[in-house]
Design a protein around this motif. Structure first.
Motif, PDB file in Angstrom:
ATOM      1  N   ALA A  89      67.510 -29.730  14.127  1.00 38.71           N
ATOM      2  CA  ALA A  89      66.257 -29.784  14.708  1.00 38.71           C
ATOM      3  C   ALA A  89      66.182 -29.591  16.101  1.00 38.71           C
ATOM      4  O   ALA A  89      65.200 -28.847  16.657  1.00 38.71           O
ATOM      5  CB  ALA A  89      65.708 -31.549  14.327  1.00 38.71           C
ATOM      6  N   ILE A  90      67.296 -29.950  16.779  1.00 35.18           N
ATOM      7  CA  ILE A  90      67.392 -29.602  18.205  1.00 35.18           C
ATOM      8  C   ILE A  90      67.227 -28.000  18.411  1.00 35.18           C
ATOM      9  O   ILE A  90      66.518 -27.549  19.250  1.00 35.18           O
ATOM     10  CB  ILE A  90      68.553 -30.410  18.846  1.00 35.18           C
ATOM     11  CG1 ILE A  90      68.376 -31.624  19.079  1.00 35.18           C
ATOM     12  CG2 ILE A  90      68.657 -29.831  20.440  1.00 35.18           C
ATOM     13  CD1 ILE A  90      69.602 -32.582  19.667  1.00 35.18           C
ATOM     14  N   LYS A  91      68.017 -27.601  17.860  1.00 38.29           N
ATOM     15  CA  LYS A  91      68.172 -25.770  18.044  1.00 38.29           C
ATOM     16  C   LYS A  91      66.958 -25.262  17.480  1.00 38.29           C
ATOM     17  O   LYS A  91      66.297 -24.425  18.230  1.00 38.29           O
ATOM     18  CB  LYS A  91      69.380 -25.143  17.181  1.00 38.29           C
ATOM     19  CG  LYS A  91      69.701 -23.990  17.067  1.00 38.29           C
ATOM     20  CD  LYS A  91      70.927 -23.375  16.699  1.00 38.29           C
ATOM     21  CE  LYS A  91      70.875 -21.948  16.873  1.00 38.29           C
ATOM     22  NZ  LYS A  91      72.135 -21.291  16.223  1.00 38.29           N
ATOM     23  N   GLY A  92      66.352 -25.668  16.453  1.00 39.02           N
ATOM     24  CA  GLY A  92      65.206 -25.239  15.971  1.00 39.02           C
ATOM     25  C   GLY A  92      64.041 -25.374  16.884  1.00 39.02           C
ATOM     26  O   GLY A  92      63.252 -24.570  17.031  1.00 39.02           O
ATOM     27  N   GLY A  93      63.965 -26.624  17.625  1.00 43.53           N
ATOM     28  CA  GLY A  93      62.802 -26.830  18.314  1.00 43.53           C
ATOM     29  C   GLY A  93      63.076 -26.044  19.788  1.00 43.53           C
ATOM     30  O   GLY A  93      62.048 -25.463  20.350  1.00 43.53           O
ATOM     31  N   THR A 239      61.393 -26.216  10.671  1.00 43.46           N
ATOM     32  CA  THR A 239      60.579 -26.707   9.565  1.00 43.46           C
ATOM     33  C   THR A 239      59.979 -28.265   9.777  1.00 43.46           C
ATOM     34  O   THR A 239      60.116 -29.014  10.823  1.00 43.46           O
ATOM     35  CB  THR A 239      61.404 -27.038   8.334  1.00 43.46           C
ATOM     36  OG1 THR A 239      62.623 -28.318   8.597  1.00 43.46           O
ATOM     37  CG2 THR A 239      62.467 -25.609   7.877  1.00 43.46           C
ATOM     38  N   VAL A 240      59.146 -28.605   8.850  1.00 40.22           N
ATOM     39  CA  VAL A 240      58.371 -29.994   8.734  1.00 40.22           C
ATOM     40  C   VAL A 240      59.321 -30.721   8.959  1.00 40.22           C
ATOM     41  O   VAL A 240      59.233 -31.775   9.802  1.00 40.22           O
ATOM     42  CB  VAL A 240      57.602 -30.114   7.676  1.00 40.22           C
ATOM     43  CG1 VAL A 240      57.021 -31.305   7.613  1.00 40.22           C
ATOM     44  CG2 VAL A 240      56.425 -28.894   7.500  1.00 40.22           C
ATOM     45  N   ARG A 241      60.596 -30.862   8.170  1.00 40.39           N
ATOM     46  CA  ARG A 241      61.656 -31.789   8.317  1.00 40.39           C
ATOM     47  C   ARG A 241      62.240 -31.997   9.980  1.00 40.39           C
ATOM     48  O   ARG A 241      62.355 -32.919  10.493  1.00 40.39           O
ATOM     49  CB  ARG A 241      62.854 -31.767   7.366  1.00 40.39           C
ATOM     50  CG  ARG A 241      62.640 -31.922   6.084  1.00 40.39           C
ATOM     51  CD  ARG A 241      63.861 -31.710   5.380  1.00 40.39           C
ATOM     52  NE  ARG A 241      63.743 -31.660   3.751  1.00 40.39           N
ATOM     53  CZ  ARG A 241      64.425 -32.434   2.948  1.00 40.39           C
ATOM     54  NH1 ARG A 241      65.408 -33.152   3.530  1.00 40.39           N
ATOM     55  NH2 ARG A 241      64.090 -32.343   1.838  1.00 40.39           N
ATOM     56  N   HIS A 242      62.350 -30.786  10.566  1.00 38.53           N
ATOM     57  CA  HIS A 242      62.656 -30.740  12.079  1.00 38.53           C
ATOM     58  C   HIS A 242      61.762 -31.448  12.697  1.00 38.53           C
ATOM     59  O   HIS A 242      62.112 -32.190  13.575  1.00 38.53           O
ATOM     60  CB  HIS A 242      63.119 -29.199  12.365  1.00 38.53           C
ATOM     61  CG  HIS A 242      64.216 -28.740  11.604  1.00 38.53           C
ATOM     62  ND1 HIS A 242      64.169 -27.308  11.495  1.00 38.53           N
ATOM     63  CD2 HIS A 242      65.206 -29.292  11.108  1.00 38.53           C
ATOM     64  CE1 HIS A 242      65.275 -27.014  11.017  1.00 38.53           C
ATOM     65  NE2 HIS A 242      65.997 -28.093  10.571  1.00 38.53           N
ATOM     66  N   ILE A 283      68.388 -39.140   6.562  1.00 45.14           N
ATOM     67  CA  ILE A 283      67.606 -39.257   5.212  1.00 45.14           C
ATOM     68  C   ILE A 283      66.437 -38.190   5.221  1.00 45.14           C
ATOM     69  O   ILE A 283      65.977 -37.460   4.397  1.00 45.14           O
ATOM     70  CB  ILE A 283      66.856 -40.824   5.077  1.00 45.14           C
ATOM     71  CG1 ILE A 283      68.039 -41.549   4.800  1.00 45.14           C
ATOM     72  CG2 ILE A 283      65.962 -40.693   4.245  1.00 45.14           C
ATOM     73  CD1 ILE A 283      67.737 -42.914   4.982  1.00 45.14           C
ATOM     74  N   ILE A 284      65.612 -38.115   6.610  1.00 46.80           N
ATOM     75  CA  ILE A 284      64.650 -37.332   6.651  1.00 46.80           C
ATOM     76  C   ILE A 284      65.252 -35.874   6.357  1.00 46.80           C
ATOM     77  O   ILE A 284      64.670 -34.897   5.916  1.00 46.80           O
ATOM     78  CB  ILE A 284      63.949 -37.522   8.040  1.00 46.80           C
ATOM     79  CG1 ILE A 284      63.489 -38.818   8.266  1.00 46.80           C
ATOM     80  CG2 ILE A 284      62.949 -36.160   8.320  1.00 46.80           C
ATOM     81  CD1 ILE A 284      62.920 -39.213   9.747  1.00 46.80           C
ATOM     82  N   ALA A 285      66.628 -35.478   6.988  1.00 47.51           N
ATOM     83  CA  ALA A 285      67.197 -34.251   6.951  1.00 47.51           C
ATOM     84  C   ALA A 285      67.329 -33.924   5.519  1.00 47.51           C
ATOM     85  O   ALA A 285      67.881 -32.796   5.443  1.00 47.51           O
ATOM     86  CB  ALA A 285      68.280 -34.024   7.714  1.00 47.51           C
TER      87      ALA A 285
END
Length: 453
Positions: A89-93, A239-242, A283-285
């Motif tokens: 999530a951090i890298k993707g953002g 993604t939406v998860r991120h 869990i979200i990931a």
């Protein structure tokens, strides 16, 4: 340089030796608004109680036990942030922000710097900035800039945010806990200082980058050659998860700030809350229970080195407290400061913490050593404990960006291929700008009697 543990153990031995030489003494104390404070001008000598051989090692054990809450806060925070990091999530953002600002050099530098600065301010990114320097190199190469810019927009921006640490559990959180100041109180003034310091950092970096864009010969280390690195590293899914993970973490941190104000939550609550953040993010990931558990534990393991420093630093204070020489040191420090105004006394705290950071570059370890001394000292010289906390934070944060004893700095420079001398030449003017901002903020803090608000 000797390892930080070696330095702290040497200081522990010095403290034990001092119990045979330094006179024992205590101040009278009183409880004001549920906080125990030193009563000025009440120091008196007491019977000497020197430290025995076995007492030194018992102090190490006691230091770990007494610091258990803080140690587990650091470990659990490391576990939670590891889960968030591994989710991508951090890298993707960050890379989504990079791709959105391609072709807009200033906005790209500004946006990447702000993101890393926020990571430093909340403790999500500090030592973990090192692998992101490689991404900074690719960005700088694409902009036809140099490796100094790459380090500045990643490592430099992270520690610009870390300087203030308005929501950093490892530094401000620990320091406020020791100083008996409400957790994360005084946030508004810190956020203002964050905006000014990060803004100055972005301006300074962009000013240097513009010179290189006009004339590559202005670079201190030479413009990065095209074709180096892997441009595909700038491509990562977001993604939406991120988005849900980052939103979940942001909401959790915001709720925790609310809870510290509304319900007087403590360091122990924050440690427990990081378990919730780690589990929820996993869990979200979509991590299965085994992967989530092992990832969380891996994050804890990565911070064992820094966490146990807290216990060793606490052992030094236990030796001095048991022998009743801690108040003697506070009294000795207060004597030369008595003739100073509270403003200059606060600035003296800031400078002293910067010097201490050369030997103890661990923010949490330094907090454990200095805050038990600064807190009663602040009471005596007419400075609020909130100001003392920020004097420590500035002293620790600023020098991380230039002292060669800073592990993250030297590792980041090694990845970027920037000699420390070249970095120091570039960094020194910015450091002076930071110092001026710190002096102004600490002065204002003293004048308004900045307290737990």
């Amino acid at each position: 340089m000797p390892d930080t543990y070696v330095i702290l153990l040497f200081v522990l031995l010095l403290a034990a030796a001092a119990t045979y030489i330094v006179p024992a003494g205590t101040f009278e104390r009183e409880v004001v608004e549920e906080v125990e404070r030193v009563v000025p001008n009440t120091y008196s000598e007491t019977e000497q109680n020197p430290t025995g051989f076995m007492d030194i090692f018992l102090a190490l054990q006691s230091g770990m036990v007494q610091s258990g809450g803080l140690i587990f806060l650091v470990l659990f925070a490391g576990g939670a942030f590891e889960v968030v990091e591994r989710s991508g999530a951090i890298k993707g953002g960050i890379l989504r922000a990079v791709n959105k600002t391609r072709g807009k050099e200033f906005w790209l530098i500004a946006l990447v710097s702000i993101l890393f600065a926020l990571g430093g301010a909340v403790g999500a990114v500090a030592n973990s900035i090192i692998p992101f320097v490689a991404i900074g190199l690719i960005i700088a190469r694409a902009l036809k800039l140099d490796a100094i810019v790459a380090v500045s927009i990643t490592f430099g921006a992270t520690f610009a945010g870390f300087n203030v640490g308005f929501l950093n559990p490892y530094t401000v959180g620990i320091a406020q806990s020791i100083a008996d100041v409400p957790l994360f109180s005084g946030m508004m003034l810190r956020i203002f200082a964050f905006v000014v310091i990060v803004g100055a950092t972005i301006y300074y970096t962009w000013r240097y980058a513009k010179k290189i864009l006009k004339d590559p010969a202005e670079s201190l280390v030479g413009v990065l050659e095209e074709g180096g690195g892997d441009p595909s590293e700038l491509e990562a899914p977001f993604t939406v998860r991120h988005k849900l993970i980052l939103s979940f973490v942001a909401l959790c941190l915001a709720f925790f700030v609310f809870a510290t104000i509304q319900f007087q939550w403590s360091i122990d609550h924050m440690a427990a809350f990081f378990i919730i953040i780690g589990i929820g993010s996993g869990i979200i990931a979509g991590m299965d229970y085994n992967k989530l558990t092992m990832t969380f534990l891996e994050g804890c393991k990565n911070l064992v080195y820094g966490a146990l420093i807290i216990g060793v630093a606490r052992a030094i204070l236990i030796v001095m407290e048991n022998a009743q020489i801690l108040d003697t040191f506070v009294y000795a420090l207060s004597v030369p400061l008595e003739g100073l105004t509270p403003v200059f006394a606060a600035l003296g705290m800031f400078v002293a913490n910067g010097m201490i950071n050369f030997l103890v570059p661990s923010g949490s370890g330094q907090a454990m050593i200095v805050m038990p001394i600064l807190s009663p000292l602040a009471d005596m010289i007419g400075v609020t404990r909130q100001v003392a906390v920020q004097a420590y934070q500035f002293g620790d944060g600023f020098t991380n960006s230039i002292f060669p004893t800073s592990g993250p700095l030297m590792a980041s420079l090694a990845i970027a291929g920037v000699p420390w001398i070249k970095w120091a030449k570039w960094m020194l003017p910015l450091l002076l700008i930071w110092v001026v901002i710190a002096v102004i903020m600490l002065t204002v803090g003293v004048l308004i009697e900045w307290g737990p608000v």
